[in-house]
Design a protein around this motif. Structure first.
Motif, PDB file in Angstrom:
ATOM      1  N   ILE B  47     -98.612  34.347 -20.729  1.00 29.53           N
ATOM      2  CA  ILE B  47     -97.639  35.259 -20.137  1.00 29.53           C
ATOM      3  C   ILE B  47     -96.364  35.250 -20.971  1.00 29.53           C
ATOM      4  N   ASP B  56     -95.165  40.358 -19.208  1.00 31.40           N
ATOM      5  CA  ASP B  56     -96.495  40.705 -19.713  1.00 31.40           C
ATOM      6  C   ASP B  56     -97.462  39.620 -19.262  1.00 31.40           C
ATOM      7  N   LYS B  57     -98.279  39.938 -18.282  1.00 35.17           N
ATOM      8  CA  LYS B  57     -99.178  38.956 -17.684  1.00 35.17           C
ATOM      9  C   LYS B  57    -100.604  39.082 -18.212  1.00 35.17           C
ATOM     10  N   LEU B  60    -103.054  35.972 -18.499  1.00 36.87           N
ATOM     11  CA  LEU B  60    -103.389  35.059 -17.400  1.00 36.87           C
ATOM     12  C   LEU B  60    -104.891  35.136 -17.120  1.00 36.87           C
ATOM     13  N   SER B  66     -99.968  32.036 -11.962  1.00 31.39           N
ATOM     14  CA  SER B  66     -98.801  32.889 -11.813  1.00 31.39           C
ATOM     15  C   SER B  66     -97.625  32.206 -12.479  1.00 31.39           C
TER      16      SER B  66
END
Lengths: 114, 114
Positions: B47, B56-57, B60, B66
């Motif tokens: 991330i 910008d995940k 993951l 998270s």
């Protein structure tokens, strides 16, 4: 799809000789390239970089060569020392990316034998 | 501080428990990144935070992962219901918003899920 590849997972070199670590990339938008060095139990540390407007950058025993047409860069270490034994990562970015987003290769473990 | 600080340096947790990893970036570095390195593998992007923009995940690996960031300072990476495949070194890095100075990495958190 791996955009930055280091095809040699390991390399063994005799002390005093040259170490050559290679890196290939596929994204033609990459215009800045870096090498990082990582010792066990530590984070990677910046070693040397090169902009796409150059084909060579030298810093002491370390030289990075860039061949844009081949999308290939290499790191030369001369002379190699036992303290150079570490994992080396190449990384690439496109200047247009805010925050210097880097894409890393898988790393090459260099072992320099005394 | 002078560098990127991560805590804890080591964490052993039981499968199914939640863990929280912390990263303190360099003051003034607006960009913050989380990577992980599994045993024998390269650096895997997780991330990316840039200032107040949406993170910008894309890296993951599952919805059990998270991350949050408070303004332009501390970030926490949370892994819920940990699995053995989550065992890795989790690396945090920060960088200025623009320029070509690359990342500064922390020393990482070694997570072991038993």
């Amino acid at each position: 799809d791996q955009q930055v590849k280091q095809n040699s997972p390991s390399l063994s070199v005799q002390e005093g000789r040259i170490s050559i670590l290679n890196c290939d990339y596929t994204n033609s938008m990459f215009d800045y390239f870096l090498w990082y060095k990582k010792y066990p139990a530590e984070g990677p540390t910046f070693l040397i970089s090169i902009s796409s407007i150059k084909d060579k950058n030298e810093d002491g025993r370390f030289t990075v060569f860039l061949n844009k047409s081949a999308k290939h860069l290499s790191l030369h270490i001369v002379p190699s020392q036992p303290g150079d034994s570490a994992v080396y990562f190449c990384a690439a970015s496109a200047v247009y990316n805010a925050g210097n987003m880097l894409t890393f290769g898988g790393g090459t473990r260099l072992m320099v034998k005394p | 501080g002078a560098g990127v600080s991560q805590s804890p340096s080591n964490k052993v947790t039981e499968k199914g428990k939640d863990v929280e990893l912390r990263c303190d970036p360099i003051s003034g570095h607006t960009a913050l990144y989380w990577y992980r390195q599994r045993l024998g593998q390269g650096l895997e992007f997780l991330i990316y935070f840039q200032g107040n923009s949406a993170p910008d995940k894309s890296g993951l690996p599952s919805d059990r992962f998270s991350a949050e960031r408070t303004g332009e300072s501390v970030s926490t990476l949370t892994i819920q219901r940990t699995q053995q495949e989550d065992s890795a070194v989790y690396l945090c890095a920060s960088s200025p918003p623009w320029g070509t100075s690359g990342y500064t990495f922390g020393s990482g958190t070694r997570l072991t899920v038993v």
